[in-house]
Design an enzyme around this catalytic site. Structure first.
Site, PDB file in Angstrom:
ATOM      1  N   HIS A 195       0.845  -1.208   0.000  1.00  0.00           N
ATOM      2  CA  HIS A 195       0.000   0.000   0.000  1.00  0.00           C
ATOM      3  C   HIS A 195       0.877   1.253   0.000  1.00  0.00           C
ATOM      4  CE1 HIS A 195      -3.085  -2.658   2.267  1.00  0.00           C
ATOM      5  NE2 HIS A 195      -3.625  -2.404   1.090  1.00  0.00           N
ATOM      6  N   LYS A 230     -15.909  -6.952   5.121  1.00  0.00           N
ATOM      7  CA  LYS A 230     -14.828  -7.904   5.387  1.00  0.00           C
ATOM      8  C   LYS A 230     -14.599  -8.222   6.865  1.00  0.00           C
ATOM      9  CE  LYS A 230     -11.959  -7.020   1.329  1.00  0.00           C
ATOM     10  NZ  LYS A 230     -10.657  -6.518   0.888  1.00  0.00           N
ATOM     11  N   ARG A 286      -1.573  -5.808  -8.614  1.00  0.00           N
ATOM     12  CA  ARG A 286      -0.433  -6.669  -8.312  1.00  0.00           C
ATOM     13  C   ARG A 286      -0.214  -7.725  -9.373  1.00  0.00           C
ATOM     14  NH1 ARG A 286      -2.848  -7.510  -2.483  1.00  0.00           N
ATOM     15  NH2 ARG A 286      -4.629  -7.101  -3.816  1.00  0.00           N
ATOM     16  N   SER A 336      -2.838  -7.831   2.845  1.00  0.00           N
ATOM     17  CA  SER A 336      -3.103  -7.702   4.279  1.00  0.00           C
ATOM     18  C   SER A 336      -3.506  -9.021   4.915  1.00  0.00           C
ATOM     19  CB  SER A 336      -4.199  -6.662   4.516  1.00  0.00           C
ATOM     20  OG  SER A 336      -3.793  -5.411   4.041  1.00  0.00           O
TER      21      SER A 336
HETATM   22  P1  ADP Z   1      -9.882  -3.425  -0.795  1.00  0.00           P
HETATM   23  O1  ADP Z   1     -10.608  -4.166   0.259  1.00  0.00           O
HETATM   24  O2  ADP Z   1     -10.608  -2.209  -1.278  1.00  0.00           O
HETATM   25  O3  ADP Z   1      -9.317  -4.258  -1.904  1.00  0.00           O
HETATM   26  P2  ADP Z   1      -7.185  -3.264   0.238  1.00  0.00           P
HETATM   27  O4  ADP Z   1      -6.744  -2.524   1.448  1.00  0.00           O
HETATM   28  O5  ADP Z   1      -7.044  -4.735   0.249  1.00  0.00           O
HETATM   29  O6  ADP Z   1      -8.666  -2.804  -0.005  1.00  0.00           O
HETATM   30  O7  ADP Z   1      -6.441  -2.694  -1.020  1.00  0.00           O
HETATM   31  C1  ADP Z   1      -6.537  -1.363  -1.417  1.00  0.00           C
HETATM   32  C2  ADP Z   1      -5.845  -1.177  -2.734  1.00  0.00           C
HETATM   33  O8  ADP Z   1      -4.463  -1.434  -2.586  1.00  0.00           O
HETATM   34  C3  ADP Z   1      -6.311  -2.115  -3.843  1.00  0.00           C
HETATM   35  O9  ADP Z   1      -6.271  -1.420  -5.055  1.00  0.00           O
HETATM   36  C4  ADP Z   1      -5.291  -3.212  -3.835  1.00  0.00           C
HETATM   37  O10 ADP Z   1      -5.175  -3.819  -5.096  1.00  0.00           O
HETATM   38  C5  ADP Z   1      -4.050  -2.425  -3.499  1.00  0.00           C
HETATM   39  N1  ADP Z   1      -3.019  -3.249  -2.881  1.00  0.00           N
HETATM   40  C6  ADP Z   1      -3.115  -4.067  -1.809  1.00  0.00           C
HETATM   41  N2  ADP Z   1      -1.950  -4.678  -1.542  1.00  0.00           N
HETATM   42  C7  ADP Z   1      -1.075  -4.228  -2.473  1.00  0.00           C
HETATM   43  C8  ADP Z   1       0.293  -4.496  -2.769  1.00  0.00           C
HETATM   44  N3  ADP Z   1       0.997  -5.383  -2.083  1.00  0.00           N
HETATM   45  N4  ADP Z   1       0.828  -3.852  -3.802  1.00  0.00           N
HETATM   46  C9  ADP Z   1       0.107  -2.985  -4.530  1.00  0.00           C
HETATM   47  N5  ADP Z   1      -1.166  -2.697  -4.332  1.00  0.00           N
HETATM   48  C10 ADP Z   1      -1.767  -3.302  -3.326  1.00  0.00           C
END
Ligand code: ADP
Length: 158
Positions: A17, A41, A90, A128
């Site tokens: 992130h 979630k 990703r 996460s």
């Molecule tokens: P959501 O529940 O909306 O998917 P997340 O917190 O899981 O929320 O992810 C938010 C954003 O960050 C999404 O666009 C996700 O693809 C991106 N993201 C999560 N982990 C990574 C990572 N390791 N590298 C790049 N982008 C990421």
């Protein structure tokens, strides 16, 4: 003044992130990290905990702020006069869902463009839920999250 919204659950924030936030902060005048409150979630960390960890992690990046919202993303973006939504991609596995969301958001608000950014490849396997899982089993998450997040995880699973 170009403002972008980076929405997500951030349960908790990871280096993946943060990689996206840093890239976005270089592209826009202002980046607002939007923590989704009404996540279906059942997050491990409540909204306030998630926001606190993000604020700590981004405190050195001047044009990044953190807010939470429990409504429609495009409504939040409009309220903030943002012209872009930033999402991280990703792998191909992210694509289907992200593509659908981006097109739906465009239908709802044609003036807001979704921008996809790719993190450094070392973060492509990071998410996460894996971090939560490793931490729950007592593994070391130092390579994946900031120190304050590592501490917060340790506390949760004590
Ligand atoms: P959501 O529940 O909306 O998917 P997340 O917190 O899981 O929320 O992810 C938010 C954003 O960050 C999404 O666009 C996700 O693809 C991106 N993201 C999560 N982990 C990574 C990572 N390791 N590298 C790049 N982008 C990421």
């Amino acid at each position: 003044m170009k403002t972008a919204i980076y929405p997500g659950t951030f349960d908790p924030i990871t280096f993946g992130h943060l990689d996206i936030i840093e890239r976005a902060s270089g592209m826009f005048d202002k980046v607002i990290v939007m923590v989704a409150r009404n996540s279906a979630k059942q997050p491990l960390f409540n909204t306030e905990e998630r926001m606190k960890m993000i604020k700590e992690a981004v405190k050195k990046i001047k044009n990044v702020t953190v807010e939470s919202y429990d409504g429609l993303l495009v409504e939040f973006a409009r309220k903030k006069k943002a012209t872009a939504i930033v999402r991280g991609l990703r792998a191909i596995s992210d694509f289907e869902y992200e593509f659908q969301m981006a097109l739906m958001n465009r239908k709802l608000a044609n003036e807001i463009t979704t921008v996809f950014l790719m993190p450094h490849e070392k973060y492509t396997y990071l998410n996460s839920s894996i971090v939560r899982e490793i931490s729950k089993m007592g593994g070391d998450v130092s390579g994946f999250v900031p120190v304050s997040v590592k501490r917060a995880l340790r506390k949760k699973f004590k």
